[in-house]
Design a protein around this motif. Structure first.
Motif, PDB file in Angstrom:
ATOM      1  N   PRO A   1       1.828  13.141  -6.657  1.00 14.80           N
ATOM      2  CA  PRO A   1       2.727  12.314  -5.857  1.00 14.80           C
ATOM      3  C   PRO A   1       2.446  10.816  -5.968  1.00 14.80           C
ATOM      4  CG  PRO A   1       1.239  13.552  -4.443  1.00 14.80           C
ATOM      5  CD  PRO A   1       1.015  14.031  -5.841  1.00 14.80           C
ATOM      6  N   ASP A   2       1.236  10.436  -6.360  1.00 14.42           N
ATOM      7  CA  ASP A   2       0.921   9.012  -6.508  1.00 14.42           C
ATOM      8  C   ASP A   2       1.585   8.407  -7.743  1.00 14.42           C
ATOM      9  OD1 ASP A   2      -0.655   8.952  -4.186  1.00 14.42           O
ATOM     10  OD2 ASP A   2      -2.420   9.623  -5.305  1.00 14.42           O
ATOM     11  N   THR A   3       1.582   9.148  -8.846  1.00  7.18           N
ATOM     12  CA  THR A   3       2.194   8.641 -10.081  1.00  7.18           C
ATOM     13  C   THR A   3       3.621   9.154 -10.272  1.00  7.18           C
ATOM     14  OG1 THR A   3       1.395  10.491 -11.431  1.00  7.18           O
ATOM     15  CG2 THR A   3      -0.060   8.563 -11.215  1.00  7.18           C
ATOM     16  N   ARG A   4       4.006  10.189  -9.503  1.00  5.81           N
ATOM     17  CA  ARG A   4       5.303  10.863  -9.598  1.00  5.81           C
ATOM     18  C   ARG A   4       5.507  11.486 -10.988  1.00  5.81           C
ATOM     19  NH1 ARG A   4       6.418   6.098  -8.209  1.00  5.81           N
ATOM     20  NH2 ARG A   4       8.170   5.752  -9.620  1.00  5.81           N
ATOM     21  N   ALA A   5       4.441  11.826 -11.654  1.00  4.38           N
ATOM     22  CA  ALA A   5       4.501  12.479 -12.964  1.00  4.38           C
ATOM     23  C   ALA A   5       3.894  13.872 -12.846  1.00  4.38           C
ATOM     24  CB  ALA A   5       3.742  11.667 -14.002  1.00  4.38           C
TER      25      ALA A   5
END
Length: 70
Positions: free
Chosen positions: A10-14
């Motif tokens: 969820p931090d990088t959305r990858a």
């Protein structure tokens, strides 16, 4: 095309998805953002759109798979 969410940060959305044949395919934040999602959990069925072929194939859209009412 449909796949199953495999990983998501969820931090990088990858993250990555597993195709139905078990092949993992990564996606970047742009593909995640294009689908309008806020969160993705491992095991969720997703619909993906890809561009390119072979090693150049990349995911450009990730959204939740929905099933029509019968």
């Amino acid at each position: 095309m449909q796949a199953t969410a495999y990983t998501f940060d969820p931090d990088t959305r990858a993250g990555s998805v597993l195709l139905d044949d078990g092949t993992p395919v990564p996606f970047d934040a742009a593909a995640f953002d294009a689908g309008g999602l806020r969160l993705l959990r491992a095991g969720q069925r997703v619909r993906i759109r890809t561009e390119g072929e072979g090693d150049a194939r990349r995911i450009v859209l990730v959204t939740l798979a929905t099933f029509p009412d019968s």
